[in-house]
Design a protein around this motif. Structure first.
Motif, PDB file in Angstrom:
ATOM      1  N   UNK A 136       2.029  59.215 -91.723  1.00  0.00           N
ATOM      2  CA  UNK A 136       0.801  60.084 -92.178  1.00  0.00           C
ATOM      3  C   UNK A 136       1.654  61.644 -92.153  1.00  0.00           C
ATOM      4  N   UNK A 137       2.060  61.898 -92.756  1.00  0.00           N
ATOM      5  CA  UNK A 137       3.089  63.191 -92.020  1.00  0.00           C
ATOM      6  C   UNK A 137       1.656  64.757 -91.927  1.00  0.00           C
ATOM      7  N   UNK A 138       1.256  63.820 -93.127  1.00  0.00           N
ATOM      8  CA  UNK A 138       0.241  65.200 -93.336  1.00  0.00           C
ATOM      9  C   UNK A 138      -0.792  65.459 -92.482  1.00  0.00           C
ATOM     10  N   UNK A 139      -1.636  64.248 -91.435  1.00  0.00           N
ATOM     11  CA  UNK A 139      -2.344  64.362 -90.479  1.00  0.00           C
ATOM     12  C   UNK A 139      -1.535  65.500 -89.345  1.00  0.00           C
ATOM     13  N   UNK A 192      -7.328  57.943 -82.722  1.00  0.00           N
ATOM     14  CA  UNK A 192      -7.393  56.925 -83.358  1.00  0.00           C
ATOM     15  C   UNK A 192      -8.240  55.681 -82.854  1.00  0.00           C
ATOM     16  N   UNK A 193      -9.250  55.357 -83.642  1.00  0.00           N
ATOM     17  CA  UNK A 193     -10.780  55.065 -83.516  1.00  0.00           C
ATOM     18  C   UNK A 193     -10.485  53.610 -84.404  1.00  0.00           C
ATOM     19  N   UNK A 247      -8.794  43.464 -86.855  1.00  0.00           N
ATOM     20  CA  UNK A 247      -9.034  44.423 -87.116  1.00  0.00           C
ATOM     21  C   UNK A 247      -9.281  45.387 -88.811  1.00  0.00           C
ATOM     22  N   UNK A 248     -10.251  45.640 -89.087  1.00  0.00           N
ATOM     23  CA  UNK A 248      -9.949  45.711 -90.475  1.00  0.00           C
ATOM     24  C   UNK A 248     -10.363  46.930 -90.806  1.00  0.00           C
ATOM     25  N   UNK A 249     -11.012  47.932 -90.572  1.00  0.00           N
ATOM     26  CA  UNK A 249     -10.133  49.271 -90.448  1.00  0.00           C
ATOM     27  C   UNK A 249     -10.441  49.968 -89.230  1.00  0.00           C
ATOM     28  N   UNK A 250      -9.573  51.250 -89.132  1.00  0.00           N
ATOM     29  CA  UNK A 250     -10.089  52.051 -88.663  1.00  0.00           C
ATOM     30  C   UNK A 250      -9.394  53.700 -88.786  1.00  0.00           C
ATOM     31  N   UNK A 288      -9.590  60.975 -88.351  1.00  0.00           N
ATOM     32  CA  UNK A 288     -10.364  61.017 -90.005  1.00  0.00           C
ATOM     33  C   UNK A 288     -10.001  60.574 -91.496  1.00  0.00           C
ATOM     34  N   UNK A 289      -9.114  60.118 -90.745  1.00  0.00           N
ATOM     35  CA  UNK A 289      -8.342  59.267 -91.702  1.00  0.00           C
ATOM     36  C   UNK A 289      -8.452  57.410 -91.709  1.00  0.00           C
TER      37      UNK A 289
END
Length: 303
Positions: A193-196, A213-214, A224-227, A231-232
């Protein structure tokens, strides 16, 4: 007088030739049947051989026979489903690669074992409500298998429900621990994710990871389903791909100035755990019992 002689001569010819004519007709019919049977056997042998090589690609050849038979039924079910729905067929291992992996003597022994597993379950597939279905499986679970109803496509796989697989905790592949410096951790994320906006600052407090990361959502089997990455929103599978993790059942923590990622299980976690199936087979479970343990409310029937 001549007409009488001709008639007698004709009768004699018929009498002499009749047995040969009957034999020719009968043998011709038998030959035709034999050719048809040979064609059918050849076709059956071809399917058997193909399934053996699919089985060899999907499960270690050293596993217990009842576990291999369970996988043989899964392989046949997925092959049948693929053909019925015009989808790619399960991958097969070539006999040459199998021979290279096992050696000539062991190859013959293991091939015959897997062939017997295919033959002893001949024609058997897994159905749910009388329909052939796709049957996922994995190598090692995180202690229990996953419930597909917790996915967004709820209702598509009702036969995939939570199932205990505590044997998996004994597998050498159950637990994997990786450590990264802050820079290594951030570099991997930036490559995906180069734009992060991520700073590869030194880890000196617990808020470093919180900024990056969260984990925001897990299923009931702890996968894990989502992280969130800075903020992305991403999926557990996205994060797994970035770090080449064995599964999405992972946790992240700062330990001694490094990022520690602990992963449990090996594979996507749905359906039969192959390691668990093998341990059940060692304890005396049949392939039917293994399949019905890992897949809810299924039937095993012949095509």
């Amino acid at each position: 007088m001549m007409e009488k002689i001709k008639t007698i001569f004709s009768i004699l010819i018929i009498v002499i030739c009749l047995p040969y004519l009957v034999t020719f007709v009968v043998q011709g019919d038998m030959l035709q049947k034999t050719e048809q049977e040979d064609t059918e056997e050849s076709s059956e042998d071809e399917d058997t051989g193909h399934l053996v090589l699919i089985l060899a690609n999907e499960m270690p050849a050293t596993y217990e026979k009842e576990a291999l038979k369970a996988q043989a039924v899964i392989a046949r079910t997925n092959l049948s489903y693929a053909r019925e729905h015009d989808e790619p067929e399960p991958d097969a291992l070539s006999s040459e690669d199998m021979r290279k992996q096992l050696g000539a003597e062991e190859y013959q022994k293991r091939y015959e074992l897997m062939k017997s597993c295919v033959e002893e379950t001949a024609g058997e597939i897994i159905t749910y409500h009388k329909k052939a279905v796709q049957i996922p499986y994995h190598f090692v679970s995180a202690g229990k298998t996953r419930d597909a109803s917790e996915l967004e496509q709820d209702g598509e796989f009702p036969y995939l429900q939570l199932a205990s697989s505590v044997h998996d905790l004994r597998s050498e592949h159950f637990l994997k621990i990786d450590f990264y410096t802050a820079k290594q951790f951030c570099t991997k994320i930036k490559s995906a994710y180069p734009d992060l906006d991520i700073e590869d600052e030194k880890i000196d407090s617990g808020d470093f990871l919180d900024k990056i990361i969260k984990v925001t959502k897990r299923d009931s089997a702890a996968y894990v389903l989502e992280a969130e990455l800075a903020g992305t929103k991403i999926t557990g599978d996205d994060f797994r791909t970035i770090f080449s993790l064995h599964s999405t059942c992972f946790s992240i923590k700062e330990v001694d100035g490094k990022v520690r990622i602990v992963t449990k299980g090996y594979g996507q976690g749905y359906g039969m755990s192959q390691y668990g199936a093998n341990e059940m087979a060692k304890e005396g479970s049949t392939y039917q019992e293994i399949l019905k343990h890992y897949y809810h409310d299924i039937k095993i029937r012949r095509q």
